[in-house]
Design a protein around this motif. Structure first.
Motif, PDB file in Angstrom:
ATOM      1  N   GLY A  61       0.922  -1.409  -0.047  1.00 55.26           N
ATOM      2  CA  GLY A  61       0.430  -0.181   0.508  1.00 55.26           C
ATOM      3  C   GLY A  61       0.960   1.435   0.092  1.00 55.26           C
ATOM      4  N   LEU A  62       2.244   0.850  -1.072  1.00 57.05           N
ATOM      5  CA  LEU A  62       2.622   2.311  -0.307  1.00 57.05           C
ATOM      6  C   LEU A  62       2.631   2.846  -1.870  1.00 57.05           C
ATOM      7  CD1 LEU A  62       5.735   0.696   0.575  1.00 57.05           C
ATOM      8  CD2 LEU A  62       4.864   2.031   2.164  1.00 57.05           C
ATOM      9  N   SER A  63       2.958   4.612  -1.417  1.00 55.26           N
ATOM     10  CA  SER A  63       2.706   5.062  -3.297  1.00 55.26           C
ATOM     11  C   SER A  63       4.088   6.137  -2.640  1.00 55.26           C
ATOM     12  CB  SER A  63       1.396   6.274  -2.940  1.00 55.26           C
ATOM     13  OG  SER A  63       0.182   5.480  -2.933  1.00 55.26           O
ATOM     14  N   PRO A  64       5.351   5.845  -3.348  1.00 56.43           N
ATOM     15  CA  PRO A  64       6.675   6.739  -3.323  1.00 56.43           C
ATOM     16  C   PRO A  64       6.296   7.204  -4.498  1.00 56.43           C
ATOM     17  CG  PRO A  64       7.383   4.065  -3.694  1.00 56.43           C
ATOM     18  CD  PRO A  64       5.805   4.091  -3.303  1.00 56.43           C
ATOM     19  N   ASP A  65       7.267   8.334  -4.241  1.00 53.66           N
ATOM     20  CA  ASP A  65       7.311   9.673  -5.629  1.00 53.66           C
ATOM     21  C   ASP A  65       8.284   8.988  -6.311  1.00 53.66           C
ATOM     22  OD1 ASP A  65       4.841  11.367  -5.056  1.00 53.66           O
ATOM     23  OD2 ASP A  65       6.360  12.130  -3.044  1.00 53.66           O
ATOM     24  N   ALA A  66       9.369   8.040  -5.598  1.00 51.32           N
ATOM     25  CA  ALA A  66      10.788   8.236  -6.103  1.00 51.32           C
ATOM     26  C   ALA A  66      11.109   6.782  -5.334  1.00 51.32           C
ATOM     27  CB  ALA A  66      11.522   9.444  -6.552  1.00 51.32           C
ATOM     28  N   VAL A  67      11.984   5.600  -6.237  1.00 53.29           N
ATOM     29  CA  VAL A  67      12.840   5.122  -5.497  1.00 53.29           C
ATOM     30  C   VAL A  67      14.190   5.364  -6.361  1.00 53.29           C
ATOM     31  CG1 VAL A  67      10.973   3.968  -5.881  1.00 53.29           C
ATOM     32  CG2 VAL A  67      12.076   3.812  -7.723  1.00 53.29           C
ATOM     33  N   GLY A  68      15.682   4.437  -4.569  1.00 56.32           N
ATOM     34  CA  GLY A  68      16.626   4.789  -5.449  1.00 56.32           C
ATOM     35  C   GLY A  68      17.919   4.226  -4.429  1.00 56.32           C
ATOM     36  N   PRO A  76      20.098  -0.104 -11.378  1.00 57.29           N
ATOM     37  CA  PRO A  76      19.539  -0.451 -12.407  1.00 57.29           C
ATOM     38  C   PRO A  76      17.691  -1.293 -11.833  1.00 57.29           C
ATOM     39  CG  PRO A  76      21.418  -2.187 -11.583  1.00 57.29           C
ATOM     40  CD  PRO A  76      21.301  -0.432 -11.455  1.00 57.29           C
ATOM     41  N   VAL A  77      17.745  -1.209 -10.776  1.00 60.85           N
ATOM     42  CA  VAL A  77      16.702  -1.584  -9.835  1.00 60.85           C
ATOM     43  C   VAL A  77      15.779  -0.617 -10.028  1.00 60.85           C
ATOM     44  CG1 VAL A  77      15.346  -2.106  -7.718  1.00 60.85           C
ATOM     45  CG2 VAL A  77      17.972  -3.678  -8.194  1.00 60.85           C
ATOM     46  N   ALA A  78      16.455   0.545  -9.314  1.00 59.23           N
ATOM     47  CA  ALA A  78      15.116   1.510  -9.368  1.00 59.23           C
ATOM     48  C   ALA A  78      14.509   2.062 -11.086  1.00 59.23           C
ATOM     49  CB  ALA A  78      15.999   2.797  -8.770  1.00 59.23           C
ATOM     50  N   ALA A  79      15.882   2.138 -11.453  1.00 58.90           N
ATOM     51  CA  ALA A  79      15.415   2.457 -13.222  1.00 58.90           C
ATOM     52  C   ALA A  79      14.735   1.155 -14.149  1.00 58.90           C
ATOM     53  CB  ALA A  79      16.674   2.790 -13.938  1.00 58.90           C
ATOM     54  N   ALA A  80      14.861  -0.003 -13.538  1.00 53.31           N
ATOM     55  CA  ALA A  80      13.302  -0.525 -13.966  1.00 53.31           C
ATOM     56  C   ALA A  80      11.990  -0.215 -13.142  1.00 53.31           C
ATOM     57  CB  ALA A  80      14.122  -2.646 -13.465  1.00 53.31           C
ATOM     58  N   MET A  81      12.186  -0.226 -11.987  1.00 53.86           N
ATOM     59  CA  MET A  81      10.702   0.214 -11.478  1.00 53.86           C
ATOM     60  C   MET A  81      10.303   1.088 -11.504  1.00 53.86           C
ATOM     61  SD  MET A  81      12.028  -0.240  -7.667  1.00 53.86           S
ATOM     62  CE  MET A  81      10.177  -0.182  -7.085  1.00 53.86           C
ATOM     63  N   LEU A  82      11.156   2.609 -11.718  1.00 53.32           N
ATOM     64  CA  LEU A  82      10.128   3.475 -13.411  1.00 53.32           C
ATOM     65  C   LEU A  82      10.437   3.226 -14.525  1.00 53.32           C
ATOM     66  CD1 LEU A  82      12.383   6.954 -13.926  1.00 53.32           C
ATOM     67  CD2 LEU A  82      11.827   5.789 -15.937  1.00 53.32           C
ATOM     68  N   HIS A  83      10.889   3.041 -15.796  1.00 56.08           N
ATOM     69  CA  HIS A  83       9.976   1.589 -16.541  1.00 56.08           C
ATOM     70  C   HIS A  83       8.529   1.766 -16.276  1.00 56.08           C
ATOM     71  CE1 HIS A  83      13.434   4.212 -18.839  1.00 56.08           C
ATOM     72  NE2 HIS A  83      13.903   3.517 -18.353  1.00 56.08           N
ATOM     73  N   ALA A  84       8.608   0.376 -15.666  1.00 59.05           N
ATOM     74  CA  ALA A  84       8.196  -0.080 -15.327  1.00 59.05           C
ATOM     75  C   ALA A  84       6.672   0.630 -15.250  1.00 59.05           C
ATOM     76  CB  ALA A  84       7.732  -1.442 -14.285  1.00 59.05           C
ATOM     77  N   ALA A  85       6.873   1.594 -13.808  1.00 55.79           N
ATOM     78  CA  ALA A  85       5.954   2.527 -13.403  1.00 55.79           C
ATOM     79  C   ALA A  85       5.008   3.536 -14.565  1.00 55.79           C
ATOM     80  CB  ALA A  85       5.909   3.391 -12.091  1.00 55.79           C
ATOM     81  N   ARG A  90       1.631   5.925 -14.615  1.00 60.00           N
ATOM     82  CA  ARG A  90       2.405   6.378 -13.408  1.00 60.00           C
ATOM     83  C   ARG A  90       3.227   6.935 -12.922  1.00 60.00           C
ATOM     84  NH1 ARG A  90       1.571   0.798  -9.838  1.00 60.00           N
ATOM     85  NH2 ARG A  90       2.817   2.468  -8.135  1.00 60.00           N
ATOM     86  N   PRO A  91       2.925   8.181 -12.852  1.00 60.32           N
ATOM     87  CA  PRO A  91       4.538   8.811 -12.175  1.00 60.32           C
ATOM     88  C   PRO A  91       5.583   8.187 -11.291  1.00 60.32           C
ATOM     89  CG  PRO A  91       3.062   9.502 -11.323  1.00 60.32           C
ATOM     90  CD  PRO A  91       2.215   8.807 -11.871  1.00 60.32           C
ATOM     91  N   LEU A  92       6.819   7.869 -11.458  1.00 63.00           N
ATOM     92  CA  LEU A  92       7.927   7.533 -10.628  1.00 63.00           C
ATOM     93  C   LEU A  92       9.060   7.762 -10.826  1.00 63.00           C
ATOM     94  CD1 LEU A  92       8.559   5.605  -8.103  1.00 63.00           C
ATOM     95  CD2 LEU A  92       8.327   3.456  -9.314  1.00 63.00           C
ATOM     96  N   ASP A  93       9.494   8.561 -10.185  1.00 61.76           N
ATOM     97  CA  ASP A  93      11.218   9.348 -10.945  1.00 61.76           C
ATOM     98  C   ASP A  93      12.348   8.250 -10.146  1.00 61.76           C
ATOM     99  OD1 ASP A  93      10.078  11.352 -11.890  1.00 61.76           O
ATOM    100  OD2 ASP A  93      10.182  12.620 -10.001  1.00 61.76           O
TER     101      ASP A  93
END
Length: 200
Positions: A61-68, A76-85, A90-93
């Motif tokens: 139930g988390l809704s982050p604005d950004a990951v890293g 590469p984990v954060a970049a993969a999540m950005l592209h999946a969103a 969905r906006p995710l930085d």
């Protein structure tokens, strides 16, 4: 998430788990080494990483604005999540945390869109003690970010969870070492600490 998770688990077992005696940078020896860069930078596996990590965060139930997280395992984990969103509209930085700020240019420790006042999740490919991700968490908090949780692709069950939760943070993991079929041999290896001398 089932199909993506199952396929990703198969790819990790096939591609990232290296069997054989390995001398780690600590000097300890292990019977295997988990090289998750072979997954997070893989043409098929990387998109799956983004999907399952995003599903993991959504499941809490988390809704982050950004990951890293701390460069370079988290990048590469954060970049993969950005592209999946992005694929879901969905906006995710994403952001990159350096161990320390640069001595030139803007002298930033955290690269990417500003994190001040934003909700973030610190991510990693795998963790041993949680030290690297806590370095990132401390930098994020110092820069005014609200750290919601720590999320990792593979949990090695070697103390990271306890350290993270002691800091009042949720600890989320996609896979356990048991799911990878890894035993509890002494000082088993993991991709966040490069092997000093593989003897495969």
């Amino acid at each position: 998430m089932g199909d993506a998770r199952g396929r990703l688990l198969a790819l990790i077992r096939e591609t990232a788990v290296v069997r054989g005696r390995v001398t780690l940078s600590s000097g300890a020896e292990a019977d295997y080494y988990v090289d998750l860069r072979r997954i997070t930078l893989h043409h098929e596996a990387a998109p799956l990483v983004g999907r399952v990590m995003l599903d993991l965060v959504d499941g809490r139930g988390l809704s982050p604005d950004a990951v890293g997280g701390l460069t370079m395992g988290a990048d590469p984990v954060a970049a993969a999540m950005l592209h999946a969103a992005s694929a879901q509209g969905r906006p995710l930085d994403a952001f990159v945390v350096r161990k320390q700020g640069k001595a030139h240019g803007l002298q930033r420790q955290i690269e990417g869109p500003a994190v001040e006042g934003r909700a973030v999740v610190a991510v990693e490919d795998t963790m041993t003690t949680g030290g690297s991700v806590m370095t990132a968490v401390e930098a994020l908090r110092a820069h005014g970010a609200q750290v919601l949780a720590v999320a990792v692709l593979v949990d090695r069950d070697t103390g990271a969870r306890e350290r993270i939760e002691a800091e009042g943070l949720d600890y989320l993991a996609v896979f356990t070492k048991d799911e990878l079929g890894l035993d509890d041999g002494p000082a088993a290896g993991a991709g966040t600490g490069e092997p000093a001398r593989p003897t495969l």
